[in-house]
Design an enzyme around this catalytic site. Structure first.
Site, PDB file in Angstrom:
ATOM      1  N   ASP A   8       0.916  -1.347  -0.066  1.00  0.00           N
ATOM      2  CA  ASP A   8       0.049  -0.051  -0.056  1.00  0.00           C
ATOM      3  C   ASP A   8       0.791   1.392  -0.020  1.00  0.00           C
ATOM      4  O   ASP A   8       1.947   1.187   0.230  1.00  0.00           O
ATOM      5  CB  ASP A   8      -0.888  -0.085   1.184  1.00  0.00           C
ATOM      6  CG  ASP A   8      -1.965   1.211   1.184  1.00  0.00           C
ATOM      7  OD1 ASP A   8      -2.422   1.571  -0.090  1.00  0.00           O
ATOM      8  OD2 ASP A   8      -2.565   1.343   2.379  1.00  0.00           O
ATOM      9  N   HIS A   9       0.348   2.173  -0.785  1.00  0.00           N
ATOM     10  CA  HIS A   9       1.111   3.719  -0.441  1.00  0.00           C
ATOM     11  C   HIS A   9       0.656   4.326   0.839  1.00  0.00           C
ATOM     12  O   HIS A   9      -0.732   4.145   1.211  1.00  0.00           O
ATOM     13  CB  HIS A   9       0.500   4.573  -1.576  1.00  0.00           C
ATOM     14  CG  HIS A   9       1.004   4.264  -2.912  1.00  0.00           C
ATOM     15  ND1 HIS A   9       0.659   4.225  -4.012  1.00  0.00           N
ATOM     16  CD2 HIS A   9       2.275   3.666  -3.268  1.00  0.00           C
ATOM     17  CE1 HIS A   9       1.137   4.114  -5.001  1.00  0.00           C
ATOM     18  NE2 HIS A   9       2.291   3.525  -4.524  1.00  0.00           N
ATOM     19  N   TYR A  30      -4.751   4.738   0.366  1.00  0.00           N
ATOM     20  CA  TYR A  30      -6.059   4.015  -0.073  1.00  0.00           C
ATOM     21  C   TYR A  30      -5.535   3.033  -1.496  1.00  0.00           C
ATOM     22  O   TYR A  30      -6.664   3.057  -2.174  1.00  0.00           O
ATOM     23  CB  TYR A  30      -7.235   4.631  -0.174  1.00  0.00           C
ATOM     24  CG  TYR A  30      -7.421   5.669   0.868  1.00  0.00           C
ATOM     25  CD1 TYR A  30      -7.483   5.476   2.077  1.00  0.00           C
ATOM     26  CD2 TYR A  30      -7.160   7.230   0.630  1.00  0.00           C
ATOM     27  CE1 TYR A  30      -7.551   6.479   3.229  1.00  0.00           C
ATOM     28  CE2 TYR A  30      -7.336   8.062   1.436  1.00  0.00           C
ATOM     29  CZ  TYR A  30      -7.292   7.566   2.797  1.00  0.00           C
ATOM     30  OH  TYR A  30      -7.559   8.840   3.613  1.00  0.00           O
ATOM     31  N   HIS A  31      -4.399   2.516  -1.407  1.00  0.00           N
ATOM     32  CA  HIS A  31      -3.931   1.853  -2.615  1.00  0.00           C
ATOM     33  C   HIS A  31      -3.529   0.640  -2.415  1.00  0.00           C
ATOM     34  O   HIS A  31      -2.399   0.219  -3.083  1.00  0.00           O
ATOM     35  CB  HIS A  31      -2.792   2.784  -3.478  1.00  0.00           C
ATOM     36  CG  HIS A  31      -3.297   3.821  -3.827  1.00  0.00           C
ATOM     37  ND1 HIS A  31      -2.362   5.026  -4.236  1.00  0.00           N
ATOM     38  CD2 HIS A  31      -4.531   4.455  -3.941  1.00  0.00           C
ATOM     39  CE1 HIS A  31      -2.962   6.075  -4.558  1.00  0.00           C
ATOM     40  NE2 HIS A  31      -4.393   5.813  -4.418  1.00  0.00           N
ATOM     41  N   PRO A  32      -4.084  -0.256  -1.571  1.00  0.00           N
ATOM     42  CA  PRO A  32      -4.015  -1.815  -1.583  1.00  0.00           C
ATOM     43  C   PRO A  32      -3.715  -2.813  -2.715  1.00  0.00           C
ATOM     44  O   PRO A  32      -4.668  -2.486  -3.595  1.00  0.00           O
ATOM     45  CB  PRO A  32      -4.821  -2.401  -0.516  1.00  0.00           C
ATOM     46  CG  PRO A  32      -6.103  -1.526  -0.703  1.00  0.00           C
ATOM     47  CD  PRO A  32      -5.660  -0.171  -1.106  1.00  0.00           C
TER      48      PRO A  32
END
Length: 545
Positions: A306-307, A481-483
């Protein structure tokens, strides 16, 4: 088998078999539903655990702030305590509604770097290099600026320029240029590096989720059936062939059979969860929860990425921020009226107006940091804006080395999974975030922004050394919010799907969503997920011939 509830759109109550069953009507699932049903030859069932996308705030761009804690359309996940973030649990909103996270996300259209996809190809995934995927980005796109070597027009997905330019966002770009960054009018063109305005998945001031842009034009097709409030509980197998999906709806357990394939598109959290619940995953974990092992697949739920973001908050000299608009009753009403009448104004703002991509080390080949600039400020996204005039910018490390995992907690499908991301687990990640903050602070102190700034509120003057900055990252860092990558594509022992997104060791089952990414793209993930689903649609139809 319970056959009652598969009626509608041309299917009788007795007809419980479809050519394709798609689990999850999110960013990928809506694309698949459109493309696989387009020629009228395939019967398609699309299952979505959440409701229809009727919530007003879904369609208002700034409405993402209202949807952060909206349980009806949001899975509302939390991580386990994160060791690298002082033991804090990190909120993980994910879309639970038609359109999935494309209905609640920040609307930015960022593809990542050309090198991201070439790296995927070099990891053994032929057909996934940048030259291979560019046609699918273009196929999806309806670019406001027109077609060129990098962009397409006429596709389902609107991509638009910023509809509400503001002086702070423009000043940030000028400040970045004063700090040595090149101006970049197109982060999705020749090169990503530089500063400029973001483009968004909007059109005429409204959000263009995949439910709006892909599903809505297809919903009248007689061969497409959409079930909302339908939670997939497990995939059923005949040996190692996926044959049906068991799902709950209205208190009943129902089963739908797939004549050709089952396509899992639940996202980086729900897709590995469903596979594990169905007996495809690490054998020891499955046996622990009393689940019969169909396939020992240790990579399911492995390699979670994630980011992370760390925000800097500035106090503004002028009452021109969104804080000032939304905290003032009259200005708030006027902004709402302007949006209702013209679809213009501050309610069209996405979760990033302008931004930048840069390298923290000149020896790097490509940028390793992304900046999201916003003309408002808050302690936490989705919470009340600060009472003072404020704006913010966040540092996001693009290619973190840290890896986590997702595991089911029990055999109960409604139990949220155990999510561990392990933010800041490596020295590379810690150094990149600290150096990124130092460069961001330099930009925010540049002359172009000086007339707008009275002080840095957070972290403030008290934080100056590298050690203090790292502690600030640990105390305040959160997700962007980038899993991704929990069912990754590849050929190594932890790869879950092959280059055609077929689950290794299983027949008639694919995963199509962010979970198949071999590693994170260098930017926001939604555009890449839509591209993956466009490419997958072609592969599925080709393989069915």
């Amino acid at each position: 088998m319970n056959r009652e509830a598969l009626s509608g759109n041309g299917h009788s109550p007795e007809d419980s078999e479809f050519d394709y069953i798609i689990v999850g009507a999110g960013s990928a699932g809506c694309v698949l539903a459109n493309r696989l049903s387009a020629d009228g030859k395939n019967s398609v069932l699309l299952l979505e655990a959440g409701p229809k996308d009727t919530n007003l705030w879904i369609h208002v761009p700034l409405g993402y702030g209202k949807l952060f804690k909206a349980k009806k359309v949001n899975w509302m996940y939390q991580t386990e305590p994160e060791p690298g973030l002082d033991g804090r649990t990190i909120f993980q909103p994910r879309g639970k509604v038609l359109g999935g996270s494309s209905s609640i996300n920040g609307l930015l259209y960022v593809r990542g770097q050309h090198e991201d996809y070439d790296r995927w190809r070099q990891l053994g995934n032929s057909g996934w290099g940048y030259d291979d995927v560019l046609p699918y980005f273009k196929k999806a796109e309806d670019q406001q600026r027109g077609a060129d070597d990098f962009h397409g027009v006429g596709g389902p997905l609107p991509v638009s320029d910023l509809g509400h330019p503001d002086p702070l966002s423009a000043a940030f770009i000028a400040a970045a240029a004063e700090s040595g960054l090149p101006l970049n009018p197109d982060f999705n063109g020749t090169s990503q590096e530089g500063a400029g305005f973001f483009q968004t998945t909007t059109r005429h001031g409204r959000r263009a989720s995949t439910a709006v842009s892909y599903l809505r034009p297809a919903k009248a097709r007689k061969n497409l059936h959409v079930e909302t409030a339908a939670l997939a509980q497990r995939i059923l197998f005949d040996g190692r062939r996926a044959v049906a999906v068991e799902y709950g709806k209205a208190g009943a357990l129902r089963t739908a059979r797939a004549g050709k394939e089952i396509l899992v598109s639940g996202g980086a959290y729900n897709s590995p969860q469903l596979l594990q619940l169905s007996g495809v995953g690490p054998a020891e974990l499955l046996r622990k929860h009393g689940i019969d092992v169909v396939l020992d697949a240790p990579g399911v739920g492995h390699d979670l990425q994630d980011h992370m973001q760390v925000r800097v908050v500035m106090r503004c000299t002028k009452r021109i921020t969104l804080n000032d608009v939304l905290n003032h009753p009259v200005r708030r009403i006027l902004a709402g009226a302007r949006y209702a009448a013209f679809r213009k104004g501050p309610l069209t703002i996405a979760a990033g107006t302008s931004g930048a991509f840069f390298k923290t080390d000149p020896r790097l080949a490509t940028p390793d940091i992304q900046i999201h600039f916003l003309p408002f400020s808050t302690d936490k996204m989705g919470e009340k804006l600060h009472s003072f005039s404020g704006f913010s910018a966040s540092v996001c490390q693009l290619r973190p080395e840290s890896r986590g995992s997702l595991c089911i907690r029990s055999a109960e499908p409604t139990a949220p999974p155990e999510i561990r991301i392990n933010y800041l687990a490596t020295e590379v990640d810690r150094t990149a975030n600290v150096e990124g903050l130092k460069i961001l602070r330099r930009i925010l102190r540049a002359p172009a922004l000086s007339s707008f700034v009275t002080e840095e509120v957070d972290p403030g003057k008290k934080v100056s050394t590298d050690e203090e900055l790292l502690n600030f990252c640990r105390q305040r860092g959160s997700t962007v919010y980038h899993p991704t990558s929990t069912c990754k594509m590849g050929g190594d022992p932890f790869a879950v799907v092959d280059q055609r997104l077929r689950v290794r060791g299983i027949e008639s089952l694919r995963v199509v969503d962010a979970s198949v990414m071999p590693d994170l793209v260098s930017g926001n993930t939604n555009a890449a997920v839509i591209m993956i689903a466009e490419k997958a649609s072609d592969m599925i139809l080709q393989d069915a011939r």
